[in-house]
Structures are given as structure tokens and as C-alpha cells.
Motif scaffolding. Structure first.
Motif, PDB file in Angstrom:
ATOM      1  N   VAL A  67      19.873 -36.780 -87.896  1.00 25.79           N
ATOM      2  CA  VAL A  67      19.825 -35.803 -88.973  1.00 25.79           C
ATOM      3  C   VAL A  67      21.202 -35.633 -89.599  1.00 25.79           C
ATOM      4  CG1 VAL A  67      19.104 -33.476 -89.614  1.00 25.79           C
ATOM      5  CG2 VAL A  67      18.072 -34.576 -87.611  1.00 25.79           C
ATOM      6  N   ASN A  68      21.254 -35.676 -90.925  1.00 22.68           N
ATOM      7  CA  ASN A  68      22.446 -35.328 -91.679  1.00 22.68           C
ATOM      8  C   ASN A  68      22.317 -33.880 -92.131  1.00 22.68           C
ATOM      9  OD1 ASN A  68      24.256 -37.869 -92.294  1.00 22.68           O
ATOM     10  ND2 ASN A  68      22.132 -38.560 -92.424  1.00 22.68           N
ATOM     11  N   ASN A  69      23.341 -33.064 -91.832  1.00 28.90           N
ATOM     12  CA  ASN A  69      23.294 -31.629 -92.096  1.00 28.90           C
ATOM     13  C   ASN A  69      24.393 -31.226 -93.074  1.00 28.90           C
ATOM     14  OD1 ASN A  69      21.409 -30.804 -89.629  1.00 28.90           O
ATOM     15  ND2 ASN A  69      22.989 -32.150 -88.806  1.00 28.90           N
ATOM     16  N   PHE A  70      24.006 -30.497 -94.123  1.00 27.95           N
ATOM     17  CA  PHE A  70      24.959 -29.975 -95.097  1.00 27.95           C
ATOM     18  C   PHE A  70      24.732 -28.460 -95.217  1.00 27.95           C
ATOM     19  CE2 PHE A  70      23.959 -34.320 -96.191  1.00 27.95           C
ATOM     20  CZ  PHE A  70      25.179 -34.891 -96.503  1.00 27.95           C
ATOM     21  N   ASP A  71      25.832 -27.681 -95.151  1.00 30.67           N
ATOM     22  CA  ASP A  71      25.726 -26.226 -95.235  1.00 30.67           C
ATOM     23  C   ASP A  71      26.825 -25.668 -96.124  1.00 30.67           C
ATOM     24  OD1 ASP A  71      23.733 -25.126 -92.951  1.00 30.67           O
ATOM     25  OD2 ASP A  71      24.758 -26.917 -92.226  1.00 30.67           O
ATOM     26  N   ILE A  72      26.513 -24.560 -96.799  1.00 29.67           N
ATOM     27  CA  ILE A  72      27.507 -23.802 -97.541  1.00 29.67           C
ATOM     28  C   ILE A  72      27.130 -22.334 -97.450  1.00 29.67           C
ATOM     29  CG2 ILE A  72      26.284 -24.088 -99.751  1.00 29.67           C
ATOM     30  CD1 ILE A  72      29.085 -24.104-101.078  1.00 29.67           C
ATOM     31  N   ARG A  73      28.138 -21.479 -97.297  1.00 33.22           N
ATOM     32  CA  ARG A  73      27.882 -20.040 -97.189  1.00 33.22           C
ATOM     33  C   ARG A  73      29.036 -19.251 -97.783  1.00 33.22           C
ATOM     34  NH1 ARG A  73      27.019 -16.856 -91.487  1.00 33.22           N
ATOM     35  NH2 ARG A  73      24.855 -17.548 -91.688  1.00 33.22           N
ATOM     36  N   TYR A  74      28.662 -18.189 -98.522  1.00 32.76           N
ATOM     37  CA  TYR A  74      29.643 -17.214 -98.986  1.00 32.76           C
ATOM     38  C   TYR A  74      29.468 -15.954 -98.156  1.00 32.76           C
ATOM     39  CZ  TYR A  74      31.746 -13.477-101.714  1.00 32.76           C
ATOM     40  OH  TYR A  74      32.492 -12.388-102.087  1.00 32.76           O
ATOM     41  N   GLU A  75      30.589 -15.397 -97.623  1.00 33.81           N
ATOM     42  CA  GLU A  75      30.551 -14.206 -96.786  1.00 33.81           C
ATOM     43  C   GLU A  75      31.513 -13.159 -97.344  1.00 33.81           C
ATOM     44  OE1 GLU A  75      29.864 -16.494 -92.486  1.00 33.81           O
ATOM     45  OE2 GLU A  75      31.822 -15.612 -92.999  1.00 33.81           O
ATOM     46  N   GLN A  76      31.092 -11.912 -97.237  1.00 32.17           N
ATOM     47  CA  GLN A  76      31.961 -10.804 -97.607  1.00 32.17           C
ATOM     48  C   GLN A  76      31.827  -9.710 -96.559  1.00 32.17           C
ATOM     49  OE1 GLN A  76      31.927  -9.524-101.714  1.00 32.17           O
ATOM     50  NE2 GLN A  76      32.292  -7.400-101.142  1.00 32.17           N
ATOM     51  N   TYR A  77      32.958  -9.374 -95.924  1.00 27.48           N
ATOM     52  CA  TYR A  77      32.989  -8.375 -94.867  1.00 27.48           C
ATOM     53  C   TYR A  77      33.562  -7.082 -95.425  1.00 27.48           C
ATOM     54  CZ  TYR A  77      32.270 -12.374 -91.793  1.00 27.48           C
ATOM     55  OH  TYR A  77      31.766 -13.499 -91.188  1.00 27.48           O
ATOM     56  N   GLY A  78      32.834  -5.990 -95.269  1.00 30.93           N
ATOM     57  CA  GLY A  78      33.289  -4.709 -95.770  1.00 30.93           C
ATOM     58  C   GLY A  78      33.626  -3.756 -94.650  1.00 30.93           C
ATOM     59  N   GLU A  79      33.781  -2.479 -94.999  1.00 35.48           N
ATOM     60  CA  GLU A  79      34.086  -1.452 -94.019  1.00 35.48           C
ATOM     61  C   GLU A  79      32.799  -0.956 -93.363  1.00 35.48           C
ATOM     62  OE1 GLU A  79      36.277   1.513 -96.095  1.00 35.48           O
ATOM     63  OE2 GLU A  79      38.163   0.369 -96.043  1.00 35.48           O
ATOM     64  N   ALA A  80      32.993  -0.346 -92.198  1.00 35.48           N
ATOM     65  CA  ALA A  80      31.882   0.278 -91.464  1.00 35.48           C
ATOM     66  C   ALA A  80      30.752  -0.694 -91.161  1.00 35.48           C
ATOM     67  CB  ALA A  80      31.340   1.483 -92.242  1.00 35.48           C
ATOM     68  N   GLY A  81      31.112  -1.973 -90.946  1.00 33.63           N
ATOM     69  CA  GLY A  81      30.107  -2.968 -90.598  1.00 33.63           C
ATOM     70  C   GLY A  81      29.331  -3.515 -91.765  1.00 33.63           C
ATOM     71  N   ASP A  82      29.747  -3.217 -92.995  1.00 31.55           N
ATOM     72  CA  ASP A  82      29.068  -3.777 -94.165  1.00 31.55           C
ATOM     73  C   ASP A  82      29.281  -5.286 -94.211  1.00 31.55           C
ATOM     74  OD1 ASP A  82      28.396  -1.238 -94.772  1.00 31.55           O
ATOM     75  OD2 ASP A  82      29.656  -1.054 -96.561  1.00 31.55           O
ATOM     76  N   PHE A  83      28.243  -5.990 -94.654  1.00 34.74           N
ATOM     77  CA  PHE A  83      28.319  -7.455 -94.661  1.00 34.74           C
ATOM     78  C   PHE A  83      27.360  -7.996 -95.708  1.00 34.74           C
ATOM     79  CE2 PHE A  83      26.738 -11.559 -92.841  1.00 34.74           C
ATOM     80  CZ  PHE A  83      27.915 -12.270 -92.979  1.00 34.74           C
ATOM     81  N   PHE A  84      27.834  -9.028 -96.421  1.00 34.52           N
ATOM     82  CA  PHE A  84      26.990  -9.725 -97.392  1.00 34.52           C
ATOM     83  C   PHE A  84      27.207 -11.222 -97.221  1.00 34.52           C
ATOM     84  CE2 PHE A  84      26.615 -11.992-101.417  1.00 34.52           C
ATOM     85  CZ  PHE A  84      25.320 -11.668-101.803  1.00 34.52           C
ATOM     86  N   ALA A  85      26.107 -11.994 -97.213  1.00 34.81           N
ATOM     87  CA  ALA A  85      26.222 -13.453 -97.093  1.00 34.81           C
ATOM     88  C   ALA A  85      25.070 -14.103 -97.840  1.00 34.81           C
ATOM     89  CB  ALA A  85      26.215 -13.892 -95.636  1.00 34.81           C
ATOM     90  N   ILE A  86      25.381 -15.211 -98.478  1.00 33.41           N
ATOM     91  CA  ILE A  86      24.359 -16.034 -99.106  1.00 33.41           C
ATOM     92  C   ILE A  86      24.650 -17.477 -98.729  1.00 33.41           C
ATOM     93  CG2 ILE A  86      25.645 -16.173-101.287  1.00 33.41           C
ATOM     94  CD1 ILE A  86      22.834 -16.230-102.678  1.00 33.41           C
ATOM     95  N   SER A  87      23.626 -18.197 -98.270  1.00 32.82           N
ATOM     96  CA  SER A  87      23.815 -19.533 -97.693  1.00 32.82           C
ATOM     97  C   SER A  87      22.849 -20.520 -98.324  1.00 32.82           C
ATOM     98  CB  SER A  87      23.571 -19.507 -96.173  1.00 32.82           C
ATOM     99  OG  SER A  87      24.278 -18.476 -95.541  1.00 32.82           O
ATOM    100  N   GLY A  88      23.249 -21.768 -98.300  1.00 24.91           N
ATOM    101  CA  GLY A  88      22.375 -22.872 -98.675  1.00 24.91           C
ATOM    102  C   GLY A  88      22.513 -24.000 -97.681  1.00 24.91           C
TER     103      GLY A  88
END
Length: 943
Positions: free
Chosen positions: A720-741
Motif C-alpha cells: 500500500v502507498n499512503n499519502f496524508d495531509i493535515r492542518y491542525e490548530q491548537y487553542g486554549e482550554a483544550g480547543d482544537f481544530f483539524a482537517i485531514s485528507g
């Protein structure tokens, strides 16, 4: 007696002293690497009071009640001040800290934050500092969702779904492509039909966390594609910790039902194992003759079997569980010795009064213009199930200034009994009605040991050595499965039903024993060197691993035919089969007798050896770009001993030998100076290898499902050939945002396929190439930006997945032959077990001042291809199950060390359903049952 009073006075004074002080404890993490910081400094600002972190980055500081500012520092790292650290009398406050390296080491940089923000943000520190794409679940987050085991917990992770409540699929890829490891080491599975370990056997009480890695690095095993699920058990606490928890669960559909179905019980069933009641009564070396060969011996052997063949009715009990844990750490000179012990017990009962499973519908082969599916077999009935799960974990840890030695032993014992009464109506291949009693008992156990050493070497502490040895023994015994099929006909004179055992129509009654024993020996060693590269700190890694697995699998089957004897007198009662007067009598040459139907092809011995080595480098290319590059080499050998029904036999034959290099590259781009916005990219090559059973000559019949598995000795690994990309944003008080492909391409994927025109027979095949691609979205947000909602956290993750699997030649021809009028065949289909979408949504409320916490959670997954159709048999899809859960808990007591919890499961009262789907046809049921709605009450105490 007089000596007791000084002791009581001392204990009283100690209690008063402790009640006026509290403890602050936590872990200091390294923000540069996914590691801890040993020997970092912790000081109360404005005083000389302080301590240092130990080898594991843990610290423990006793302080008078009050509010403090703590200062955390380490040479070459930014100093961090944590304000508003509140110490309550007799309580422990946890403050975990992550220190980041200073860009300019001559200038001191002080970062200030509050204790609350820092503690909540620390949950994401492992994920943030990892060089791979990783998702994790802490024990705290598992408790929020009310999950009682790993399987129910991980389905809250983006891209993760659970099949049958046991087996994890990551990014739509099933157990073949998902690897489960325990404390970083490989462990055997507990199901001969699966390629990975079922995760419902791991109770949440023994967990530290669960880490799901979705991109490969050189120091990880190469045989995964969807993800590696690392189950990390509890570590030694930094101070004395003891806890006990109790719980009960009630389901109105399952519990206190007088018509609950069960089989006979041994005296130790409540402990998860059989006491010998269900053992095979015939020695393995004993040949079973036919009645005409030795009637007396046949009678004697038949009499040895437990005569119960029928399901019995009794009142069902509710679910209950308990757990006890204890741990502490002591000073031994300048070193530390710690221990941990945990025992948990769970007993669950289910009863389905309308249980539909294994129905068979076919396309009309004689008329392509008929779109509707034709019923070939319908199967409905009742099913009772009782499951007992016991786990015991014990560990010792010895820590010196620069070394840590750890020894853990985990034993899990699982017993599962089922009793069912089913009615089968056959229409096409056969035409009859069958009433069948099934009694089954499965006994599973796994014992795992871990001996681990971690050492810091060199005058500058810039060398790190870690070694692991982990033996595991897994056993699965299907003990005395019993099935009794009666053909049902109607007496033309009375109109009443007549029950007869007719081998050509219903088959004979049978007893079935199956055993699996697998021994794993795994070891690995890794050496790391901190150094400078391109003017930045870097880490070089080199290591090796070796794993040997050996599995013995055996099936013994007996039939109980009738000779010169009418079964109509039984009245449909399976227990009449083996009463003394109906057992074969040599004098009359009539009665029930035992016949051995096992074949040599039912059993096999197989060995797997994997030798691996790797080299990797983690380094900064620039201030804002990190890289982790590496290559892993693995040599895989599969050695097989077994026989096919045609007499072909292999003896310790190496049927698969592969030597491969697996490169991997992970790049992390920091988008700001705070390093809380990142882009991750990854590329790797991984593999999926055939299991013991698949790469074999085995031909194994399952009397419960009436299907036959046929091994494929020519099966090859998937790459298997695997390709990944992800954008992450870490905020205060455990806030988190991520979008992946992600995108994955498969060469020679392995999938179980039905054999065309061989009804009920299936085999593993290397099919045409396949692709899987999709995206994931995750949001964790505290709603404090809305007035009055600062105590509510919102969580959402959504996965959208598409797969394309090329057909095998047999499958394509079978589908073309059965196209309906106006229907065309696509070039591919989705992968078996792949969900097109996954949704997890949750709101969590926590008010620390009152100890009140609650959560509302929703989980579902899209229509999933469960069974690939064959010829005129349509595809089977699992329909979405919409599960809504509500959890409420309240902590109370002077130290809030007591907690009572209330949980509600399946609030929508949804059913679990799978259906046949075909072009232009109405959906037809393959299986359906109702899990009901469960209410659980729990109490826990920490002291």
C-alpha cells in the motif's frame, strides 16, 4: 492494648497535618519531541520550595493550602509560569506542562498561562508533539463518553468505526489493515477468523490512554495501513492511589425475563472459564468405530456425552461490574520502586426475542426482468447471551537517576455462552422448514508479559536506549458447540407439526470442539542520539525487532445420527436424543450413536517470523519545518504444516518468504511562532499480510453458520502507498481544530470471496488493485465565548471516505450473469467493511466547583458493505445505527473522591439491521435485532 493509643494519636496528627496541606502533581513534557522532560525544575515562585521531575517527567510537591504560581524550567527551554494553581486541603491538583525549546538560548523566555488552561491543553500535548498523524484518547475523555472498554471508546476518534462491537476499522479499512498493539508490542488475536485483536476485552479501568497512529514511521511495524491502535495500560502512580468502583445496568428488553434462553452451566462460568463440564469426553487418541465394527464401544463413547442438547428457559439477571485498583511509589535509597495492581469484573446478559440472522435472498436467474429478490432461506428465532470478562493487571517499576525498569503482567479471561432456538424456512436450493436448537460456549484468554528498560546514557544525557521483551499466550476454546436440527412437517390427518431428524434435509445433530493456541514472542530495541544538524537540535534513531508467532488450530466434530430408530417420537425435544433408552443398543442395533466427522484439513500448525531493522532521523530543516525520514526493513516468513482433503500435505514448509524495505517521510510545517498551527504531510509504503488461516490448505466447516472456509496457499501480501495531509490548530482550554485528507493505493488487496457455484464456500483471494481516499474534520471547542456557556465543551468529528475495489474474475462473471434488465456493471465496488461516512457529536458539561459533569453524545456511520455478494446472491449492507448516549455524574465528599454516575444508552431505541440490496429491488433483511435501551448506575471511590 496500651501500644495502640500512641499509634492512634500519630495517625490522628498525620491526618490533621495532611488535611491542612495538599499535593500538586503532573508530568513535564518535551515540546520539541514526543517525550517527557526528566530532571526539569519545579519551583514555587518567590520561595525556595520546589522539586525536580523524575525519569518519567513526573513531579510531586506537597504544599500548604492556598493559591500559587509555579515556575517550570529546563536548560535550553522556555521557562513557563503557571498561575492560579489552587491547593485545597487533602486534595491532589494535577498540572501537566509542556516546555518548548528556546530559539535563542542566551535570552530567557518566560511563558505565563493559567493552571486551568494548561491542564486542559495538556490532553493534546502528545498529539501536538508527535512526528506522525496521531489521534488520542486520554482516560479522562474515555470516562466522559461513558465507554466501558476500548472498542466503545475508540469509535469517538475521527475515521474510526467498530464492527460487531469488537473489531476496529480505521478510515474504512478493516482488521486486516488495522493493527492493535499493547504497550507498543504485538499481541495475538482471540478469533481464528480475524487478523487482529478484538478490543472489547480491554476494560477502561486498566487504561492510561489509547493512541491511534495514522501515518507510518520507521520505528513502527510495517503491517498496517488504516492505523496502529496502541493500548497503553496504567503506569505507576507518583503517590498512593487506591480506588474501587461498582456498577449495574438494566435493559428492559433483556433483564428479568422469564423466557431467557440458556444452556447448561459449569461451576466456574461466572469466572469466565469452564470447569470441565464441556470438555471433549473422547480422548484425542481414541478412534471412533462404526456400530457394525464395535457396537459396545460405540455405545460407551456415546454415553459419555453430556445429554443436554436443548436450550432451557430461566429468568435473566441484570448487568453488573466492579473494579479495584491500587498503586504507590516508594523511595529505595536514592531510587524509586513503584507498584500497580488492578482487577476488573464485568458480567453482561442479553436476550433477543426477535432475532433475525443469516437470511438468504437470491436474484431470479430465470427472469432478468424480475427485479425483486427471492427468498431462499429465512431464519428467525430467540437468542440468549451471557458474557463474563475479567482482567487483572500487575506491575512493578524501579527507577534510578538514569534508568527505568518496568515489568507488567496482564491476564484477560472471557467466557461467552449462547443459546438459541431458530426456525429456518428454505425455498429454492432446498424446500423445507427446520427448527434448530444451538448451544455454544467460547472460552478466551490472553496472558501478556512486558519487561522493559529505558536508559539515559552519555555525559550529556544525549543517548537514549529502550528495549522491550513481551511474551503473550492466547487461547480460544469453542467448547462443545451443540446443534440439533429437526425438519418440521405437517401431519395431514391432525394438522399438527411433526418434528423429525432427516440427514438429507436437515442434517444430523452434531457436537463441535475447536481450539486455538497462539504463542507470541516479541522483542525490540531502539537507540536514540540527540545531536545538531543544520544548526538545530535533531534526533537519530536506529533499532531492530524480532517477532515469532506460532499457532496450533484444531477442529473436532462429531455427528449424532440415528440407526433404525424414529426421531418422530422425540416431539421436537433435542434432549430426547441422548437419554439412556435412546442411545444405541448393540442388541437391537438401533438408537443414537456418535460418529466422528473431523477431517485432517480442519487442523493446522503455522509459524510466522518477522525480523526487522530501521534507521531514522528527526530534524529541523528550518525554524518552521520539521522532518522525520526513515526506512524500515522487514523479513517475513510463514511456515505451514497441514493437509488438504485431497490428501495433499505440507510439513514445516515455508510457503511465504518476503524481504522488503518500507520508506516513510513525515514533514511538519509550523505556521506561527507559537507552533500551535501546523500542516503535516506524510508518505509511506506499508503492507498487509495473509493470516495463518488464510495462507493454508485448511478446509474448515462451521456448523453454526453452515459455511466452509477454504484456505489459499498461493496468497500474497498486499502493498500500500499512503499519502496524508493535515492542518491542525491548537487553542486554549483544550480547543482544537483539524482537517485531514488521505489517499491509499493497494496492490493485490486480499479479500474473502465466495466461490462461484459453490454455495456456502468462501476463500481469500488477491483481487485487482484498489483505492481508498477521503477526508476528516475534527473540532473541539469550549463554548465560553458565549455568555454563560463556559462550562460546556463541544466536540465534532466527521469522516468522508470513498473506496474503489476491482473485481476478481469470478466475481465479475457472476455479477454480469445476474444483471437485471437495464442494469450496468460499474468498473469497481467499495471495499468490504468500508463506511462511506462517520459522525461523532458531543456536548460535555463540567462544573468543577460542584463536581457535576454531564455529556450528550451521538455516533453513527454510513451504509457499509458487510458481505460481498456471489453470483445470484445480492450484496449485504449494514444500515446506519444512530446511537445517542447521555451520561451524568456527581462527585461529592470533602475531597470529592466519591462519584456517582448515571448513563443512558441508545436513547433513540434504534435497531441494528443489515439488508440485501439489488438493482430495482426492495431491500430484504439479512439480519436484525434490537439492542434495547440500557440504564447504568455506577459508584466509584478514590482514597
Amino acid at each position: 492494648m496500651k501500644n495502640i493509643f500512641p499509634l492512634l494519636i500519630a495517625m490522628f496528627l498525620f491526618q490533621i497535618s495532611f488535611s491542612q496541606t495538599g499535593v500538586v502533581t503532573g508530568v513535564i513534557n518535551d515540546g520539541e519531541y514526543n517525550d517527557v522532560l526528566s530532571f526539569a525544575n519545579v519551583i514555587v515562585k518567590g520561595s525556595q520550595t520546589g522539586t525536580t521531575s523524575d525519569f518519567d517527567g513526573k513531579y510531586n510537591l506537597k504544599l500548604d493550602a492556598g493559591t500559587y504560581t509555579l515556575v517550570f524550567s529546563f536548560v535550553g527551554y522556555q521557562t513557563k509560569e503557571i498561575t492560579e494553581v489552587k491547593i485545597n486541603p487533602g486534595q491532589t491538583t494535577t498540572v501537566d506542562v509542556t516546555l518548548n525549546a528556546s530559539a535563542g538560548q542566551l535570552d530567557e523566555v518566560v511563558v505565563t498561562t493559567t493552571a486551568r488552561k494548561n491542564t486542559e491543553a495538556s490532553v493534546l500535548s502528545i498529539q501536538k508533539n508527535s512526528v506522525t498523524l496521531m489521534d488520542g484518547l486520554s482516560l479522562e475523555s474515555i470516562k466522559k463518553t461513558g465507554a466501558s472498554d476500548v472498542a466503545s471508546a475508540v469509535q469517538n476518534v475521527p475515521g474510526v468505526s467498530v464492527q460487531g462491537g469488537k473489531y476496529v476499522y480505521v478510515r474504512g479499512l478493516g482488521d486486516r489493515y488495522t493493527k492493535s498493539i499493547l504497550n507498543g508490542m504485538e499481541v495475538p488475536g482471540l478469533d481464528p477468523d480475524r487478523n487482529t485483536l478484538q478490543l472489547d476485552i480491554f476494560p477502561s479501568q486498566i487504561l492510561e490512554n489509547v493512541l491511534i497512529t495514522k501515518s507510518a514511521t520507521a520505528d513502527q511495524p510495517a503491517d498496517f495501513t488504516g492505523g496502529v491502535i496502541n493500548i497503553v495500560t496504567k503506569d505507576i502512580p507518583s503517590r498512593a492511589e487506591y480506588s474501587i468502583s461498582l456498577g449495574v445496568g438494566y435493559n428492559a428488553d433483556f433483564h428479568f425475563k422469564n423466557n431467557y434462553l440458556t444452556g447448561d452451566k459449569s461451576g466456574t462460568d461466572f469466572l469466565g472459564f469452564d470447569d470441565g463440564l464441556r470438555d471433549n469426553p473422547i480422548p484425542q487418541s481414541q478412534q471412533v468405530p462404526l456400530p457394525q465394527q464395535d457396537g459396545e464401544l460405540v455405545r460407551d463413547l456415546t454415553q459419555r456425552f453430556n445429554p443436554q442438547m436443548a436450550a432451557e428457559r430461566e429468568q435473566s439477571f441484570m448487568n453488573y461490574n466492579f473494579a479495584i485498583t491500587a498503586g504507590d511509589q516508594f523511595d529505595v535509597g536514592e531510587n524509586k520502586l513503584g507498584y500497580l495492581a488492578s482487577v476488573s469484573y464485568r458480567n453482561e446478559t442479553k436476550y433477543y426475542d426477535e432475532y433475525i440472522n443469516g437470511q438468504l435472498y437470491r436474484k431470479d436467474e430465470s427472469d432478468r426482468s424480475n427485479f425483486e429478490l427471492l427468498a431462499d432461506r429465512t431464519q428467525t428465532g430467540e437468542l440468549g447471551n451471557n458474557t463474563v470478562l475479567i482482567s487483572a493487571l500487575g506491575g512493578l517499576t524501579f527507577k534510578t537517576e538514569k534508568s527505568k525498569y518496568q515489568f507488567n503482567v496482564l491476564h484477560i479471561q472471557n467466557g461467552e455462552s449462547e443459546a438459541g432456538i431458530f426456525r429456518l424456512d428454505n425455498f429454492i436450493v432446498s424446500s423445507n422448514t427446520i427448527k434448530k436448537d444451538n448451544l455454544t460456549y467460547v472460552q478466551r484468554s490472553i496472558t501478556n508479559g512486558l519487561l522493559k528498560g529505558t536508559h539515559t546514557l552519555g555525559s550529556n544525557n544525549d543517548w537514549n536506549l529502550e528495549w522491550n521483551l513481551s511474551p503473550s499466550l492466547a487461547k480460544v476454546d469453542d467448547k462443545d458447540f451443540r446443534t440439533t436440527p429437526f425438519r418440521v412437517s405437517i401431519n395431514p390427518n391432525t394438522g399438527e407439526e411433526v418434528f423429525t431428524i432427516e440427514p438429507s434435509e436437515s442434517g444430523d445433530a452434531s457436537r463441535f470442539f475447536r481450539s486455538l493456541e497462539e504463542l507470541n514472542l516479541a522483542g525490540k530495541i531502539g537507540l536514540e542520539k540527540d545531536h545538531n544538524l543544520f544548526g538545530f537540535e535533531a534526533k537519530a534513531k536506529i533499532g531492530g525487532a524480532f517477532t515469532q508467532k506460532e499457532r496450533d488450530f484444531e477442529v473436532i466434530k462429531y455427528s449424532l445420527p440415528l440407526l433404525n430408530f424414529s426421531s418422530a417420537t422425540f416431539g421436537g425435544n433435542p434432549n430426547q436424543l441422548l437419554i439412556p433408552e435412546n442411545i444405541y443398543d448393540p442388541n437391537t442395533n438401533s438408537g443414537t450413536y456418535v460418529r466422528q466427522d473431523s477431517n485432517d484439513s480442519d487442523s493446522y500448525n503455522s509459524k510466522i517470523q518477522i525480523a526487522a531493522g530501521y534507521i531514522a532521523e528527526e530534524f529541523k530543516v528550518t525554524n518552521w519545518m520539521n522532518a522525520a525520514l526513515g526506512v524500515r526493513f522487514e523479513k517475513f516468513d510463514l511456515i505451514y504444516t497441514g493437509e488438504r482433503q485431497d490428501g495433499t500435505r505440507l510439513e514445516d514448509t515455508k510457503i511465504l518468504e518476503k524481504s522488503d524495505f518500507f520508506p516513510s517521510a513525515n514533514l511538519i510545517f509550523d505556521l506561527n511562532e507559537d507552533e500551535n498551527k501546523k500542516i503535516r504531510t506524510s508518505y509511506s509504503i506499508t503492507t498487509a499480510r495473509p493470516s495463518f488461516k488464510e495462507a493454508s490448505l485448511a478446509e474448515i466447516f462451521d456448523p453454526i453458520s453452515s459455511t466452509t472456509f477454504i484456505g489459499n496457499i498461493n496468497l500474497q501480501p498486499t502493498y500500500v502507498n499512503n499519502f496524508d495531509i493535515r492542518y491542525e490548530q491548537y487553542g486554549e482550554a483544550g480547543d482544537f481544530f483539524a482537517i485531514s485528507g488521505f489517499y491509499k493505493s493497494f496492490t493485490d488487496p486480499i479479500e474473502l470471496s465466495f466461490i462461484r457455484r459453490a454455495y456456502g464456500q468462501y476463500t481469500p483471494l488477491n483481487l485487482g488493485d484498489a483505492k481508498v481516499f477521503g477526508g476528516e474534520l475534527e473540532i473541539r471547542k469550549n463554548l465560553g465565548f458565549i455568555s454563560g456557556l463556559q462550562n460546556i465543551d463541544f466536540n465534532l468529528n466527521f469522516s468522508l471516505i470513498e473506496s474503489q475495489q476491482q473485481y476478481s474474475e469470478d466475481e465479475r462473471e457472476g455479477r454480469l450473469d445476474n444483471l437485471r434488465t437495464g442494469e450496468t456493471l460499474d468498473d469497481n465496488r467499495q471495499l468490504q467493511g468500508q463506511s462511506p461516512y462517520l459522525i461523532n457529536l458531543g456536548f460535555n458539561y463540567k462544573y468543577a466547583e460542584t463536581g457535576l459533569q454531564g455529556g450528550l453524545f451521538y455516533n453513527t456511520q454510513g451504509k457499509t458493505l458487510q458481505i460481498v455478494g456471489a453470483g445470484d446472491v445480492a450484496d449485504v449492507y449494514t444500515m446506519p445505527f444512530h446511537n445517542v448516549k447521555l451520561n451524568i455524574s456527581k462527585s461529592f465528599g470533602s475531597n470529592r473522591n466519591s462519584t456517582i454516575s448515571l448513563k443512558f444508552d441508545n436513547l433513540l431505541n434504534d435497531d441494528i439491521e443489515s439488508v440485501y440490496q439489488s438493482f430495482g429491488a426492495e431491500d430484504q433483511l439479512f439480519s436484525k435485532w434490537s439492542p434495547g435501551q440500557e440504564i447504568s448506575l455506577g459508584y466509584s471511590l478514590k482514597f
